[in-house]
Scaffold this motif. Structure first.
Motif, PDB file in Angstrom:
ATOM      1  N   LEU A  55      11.307  -7.612   3.561  1.00 32.23           N
ATOM      2  CA  LEU A  55      10.379  -8.312   2.672  1.00 32.23           C
ATOM      3  C   LEU A  55      11.047  -9.322   1.745  1.00 32.23           C
ATOM      4  O   LEU A  55      10.357 -10.071   1.049  1.00 32.23           O
ATOM      5  N   PRO A 111       7.352  -8.410  -3.189  1.00 29.94           N
ATOM      6  CA  PRO A 111       6.219  -9.334  -3.239  1.00 29.94           C
ATOM      7  C   PRO A 111       5.290  -9.000  -4.401  1.00 29.94           C
ATOM      8  O   PRO A 111       5.244  -7.863  -4.874  1.00 29.94           O
ATOM      9  N   GLN A 171       3.860  -0.506  -2.892  1.00 32.07           N
ATOM     10  CA  GLN A 171       3.156  -0.936  -4.109  1.00 32.07           C
ATOM     11  C   GLN A 171       1.649  -0.941  -3.922  1.00 32.07           C
ATOM     12  O   GLN A 171       0.906  -0.909  -4.880  1.00 32.07           O
ATOM     13  N   CYS A 172       1.179  -1.071  -2.665  1.00 29.93           N
ATOM     14  CA  CYS A 172      -0.258  -1.192  -2.424  1.00 29.93           C
ATOM     15  C   CYS A 172      -0.719  -0.104  -1.450  1.00 29.93           C
ATOM     16  O   CYS A 172       0.076   0.404  -0.656  1.00 29.93           O
ATOM     17  N   CYS A 222       0.226  -0.003   2.419  1.00 30.03           N
ATOM     18  CA  CYS A 222       1.617   0.340   2.728  1.00 30.03           C
ATOM     19  C   CYS A 222       1.925   1.781   2.326  1.00 30.03           C
ATOM     20  O   CYS A 222       2.751   2.446   2.930  1.00 30.03           O
ATOM     21  N   GLY A 268      -3.511  -5.721   1.440  1.00 23.80           N
ATOM     22  CA  GLY A 268      -2.232  -5.700   0.722  1.00 23.80           C
ATOM     23  C   GLY A 268      -2.067  -6.919  -0.155  1.00 23.80           C
ATOM     24  O   GLY A 268      -2.756  -7.923   0.033  1.00 23.80           O
ATOM     25  N   ALA A 269      -1.144  -6.834  -1.103  1.00 23.55           N
ATOM     26  CA  ALA A 269      -0.852  -8.007  -1.928  1.00 23.55           C
ATOM     27  C   ALA A 269      -0.187  -9.081  -1.077  1.00 23.55           C
ATOM     28  O   ALA A 269      -0.336 -10.271  -1.339  1.00 23.55           O
ATOM     29  N   CYS A 270       0.566  -8.669  -0.063  1.00 24.52           N
ATOM     30  CA  CYS A 270       1.150  -9.652   0.858  1.00 24.52           C
ATOM     31  C   CYS A 270       0.669  -9.316   2.271  1.00 24.52           C
ATOM     32  O   CYS A 270      -0.065  -8.352   2.478  1.00 24.52           O
ATOM     33  N   HIS A 312       2.240  -8.155   4.822  1.00 23.45           N
ATOM     34  CA  HIS A 312       3.058  -7.217   5.588  1.00 23.45           C
ATOM     35  C   HIS A 312       2.209  -6.226   6.401  1.00 23.45           C
ATOM     36  O   HIS A 312       2.469  -6.041   7.599  1.00 23.45           O
ATOM     37  N   PRO A 313       1.176  -5.612   5.791  1.00 25.91           N
ATOM     38  CA  PRO A 313       0.377  -4.690   6.603  1.00 25.91           C
ATOM     39  C   PRO A 313      -0.317  -5.403   7.772  1.00 25.91           C
ATOM     40  O   PRO A 313      -0.332  -4.897   8.890  1.00 25.91           O
TER      41      PRO A 313
HETATM   42  S1  SF4 Z   1       1.203  -5.112   0.937  1.00 25.93           S
HETATM   43 FE1  SF4 Z   1       3.081  -6.246   0.548  1.00 25.93          FE
HETATM   44  S2  SF4 Z   1       3.349  -6.081  -1.679  1.00 25.93           S
HETATM   45 FE2  SF4 Z   1       1.866  -4.494  -1.106  1.00 25.93          FE
HETATM   46  S3  SF4 Z   1       3.153  -2.650  -0.758  1.00 25.93           S
HETATM   47 FE3  SF4 Z   1       2.885  -3.675   1.213  1.00 25.93          FE
HETATM   48  S4  SF4 Z   1       4.707  -4.946   1.391  1.00 25.93           S
HETATM   49 FE4  SF4 Z   1       4.531  -4.400  -0.766  1.00 25.93          FE
END
Ligand code: SF4
Ligand code: FMN
Length: 399
Positions: free
Chosen positions: A147, A165, A308-309, A312, A351-353, A355-356
């Motif tokens: 990340l 992120p 964080q979210c 994830c 998610g905030a980013c 990644h998911p």
């Molecule tokens: S969605 Fe992005 S910011 Fe949120 S926990 Fe997953 S990797 Fe981290």
């Protein structure tokens, strides 16, 4: 069928010196309208965002805020299967630094940063010294994590915090490093900007990291290939290749026959549900298990999120654990496949980013392409050779 030529425009001769750079490309001259020059350039960091649009948006945000912009070159390359940016930085650092210089000039940027893995920094520091730019460009070491190269995580790292992120709003182009409008541009994008500014037509080409099978295991190399090339002409696909991974660990598996014919460009790849992403192409040999490979990568992706979210924290670990079970031949696990599909649907967009979203895109493609292997596992057997080593690299894993 004759293969399109693989140019070496971006990767040079292997001599990273300023003298070799100037001999190959000539000096950099001022460009009155950089965004105009970059009109057809798309970002090479994963999302394929148009470079001109981002340049203009950051310039506008800085004007509106009455402040100076920040320019950050992204050489993090957290994707374990990718090696294109590290190769570019070690072979052609001056092209990347030229691109940074052009972007900084266009934006009148007060701060210029180049962020990369720590292994790349001594070479970059030498290159900065050669061009008298030490002190003008700040080098920042990024942790070797998936990340760390996500743009808001990168900004956090440049600001001295952990490379994690944050929410997409406000975007870093408005509030990035030190709260100032920030242009984050992948290092290959910057190098291509430097070629475009010199009128070099090869700037439309793209770098790819190729993984193929050799007599002694996986062979990894980086090649510069023309956009629109047929994938089968760029990646050696043997009769035994059972599937091709395109884009990396946020990318997609494709059946070999489909992959062979697809054009390596946005439209061609989109037509088969794929994207160039981090520029990874991997030809999975016939003696490996695609479900096992996928389970191992998803385990890594789940572990890489900082939790964080919700998606994830709850979604990815569950999906990874279910794939681990599906990767083992044995009695059918009733409903497990459907659970993976359902959980995948629940994490998208949450998610905030991204990644998911990227992770479950990869999972969905595996469930499609390796459906026969999943059926074989449910029947108690696996088509992979019992002793074959895993193929895709996973840091901290057994491979
Ligand atoms: S969605 Fe992005 S910011 Fe949120 S926990 Fe997953 S990797 Fe981290
Ligand atoms: C999880 C994740 C990881 C990323 N890692 C990288 C990376 O290692 N390098 C990179 O250039 N971009 C990475 N990106 C994309 C960046 O956020 C950003 O879009 C990119 O650096 C912009 O450059 P470009 O427009 O030149 O492509 C990542 C994105 C995500 C969602």
């Amino acid at each position: 069928m004759s293969a399109p030529p693989l140019t070496r425009g971006l990767l040079g001769t292997g001599d990273p010196s300023l003298a070799a750079h100037l001999a190959a490309h000539g000096p950099l001259t001022a460009v009155p309208d950089l965004a105009g020059v970059a009109a057809d350039l798309t970002g090479r960091g994963g999302a394929g965002f148009p470079a001109a649009r981002k340049l203009r948006a950051v310039a506008e945000a800085a004007r509106a805020a009455g402040t100076t912009a920040v320019v950050v070159g992204n050489g993090g390359e957290g994707e374990p299967a990718a090696a294109k940016d590290a190769t570019l930085l070690s072979r052609s650092p001056h092209l990347v630094l030229d691109g940074l210089q052009l972007a900084a000039g266009y934006l009148g940027a007060g701060t210029v940063v180049l962020a990369a893995g720590s292994a790349a920094l001594p070479g970059l520091d030498r290159a900065l010294a050669e061009r008298g730019d030490r002190g003008r460009v700040r080098l920042v070491a990024l942790p070797d994590r998936f990340l760390a190269g996500e743009e808001s995580a990168l900004v956090a790292a440049v600001d001295g915090g952990p490379a994690l992120p944050r929410t997409k709003v406000p975007p870093v182009r408005e509030r990035g490093v030190g709260g100032r409008p920030t242009l984050v541009q992948n290092v290959e994008t910057l190098a291509r900007l430097a070629l475009l500014a010199r009128g070099d037509a090869a700037a439309g080409h793209t770098l790819v990291t190729r993984h193929t099978a050799g007599p002694h295991g996986r062979v990894v190399d980086v090649a510069e290939v023309p956009l629109h090339a047929r994938l089968g002409d760029v990646l050696p696909l043997h009769g035994g290749t059972q599937a091709v991974l395109v884009g990396g660990y946020h990318g997609s598996w494709l059946p070999t026959a489909v992959a062979a014919e697809v054009a390596l460009d946005r439209a061609g790849l989109a037509s088969v549900g794929a994207a160039l992403g981090a520029g990874v192409l991997a030809a999975l040999p016939g003696d490996r298990c695609g479900v096992r490979e996928t389970a191992s990568v998803v385990g890594y992706l789940a572990e890489q999120s900082a939790g964080q979210c919700g998606p994830c924290l709850n979604g990815l670990p569950r999906i990874a654990a279910a794939l681990e079970l599906l990767a083992r031949p044995g009695p059918p696990r009733r409903g497990l496949l459907e659970d993976v599909q359902r959980w995948s649907g629940l994490v998208v967009g949450r998610g905030a980013c991204s990644h998911p979203d990227g992770s479950v895109r990869f999972v969905a493609s595996a469930l499609r392409v390796f459906a026969p292997e999943l059926s074989a596992h449910a029947a108690g057997w696996c088509t992979a050779a019992p002793s074959s080593a895993p193929f895709l690299p996973v840091p901290g894993g057994t491979r």
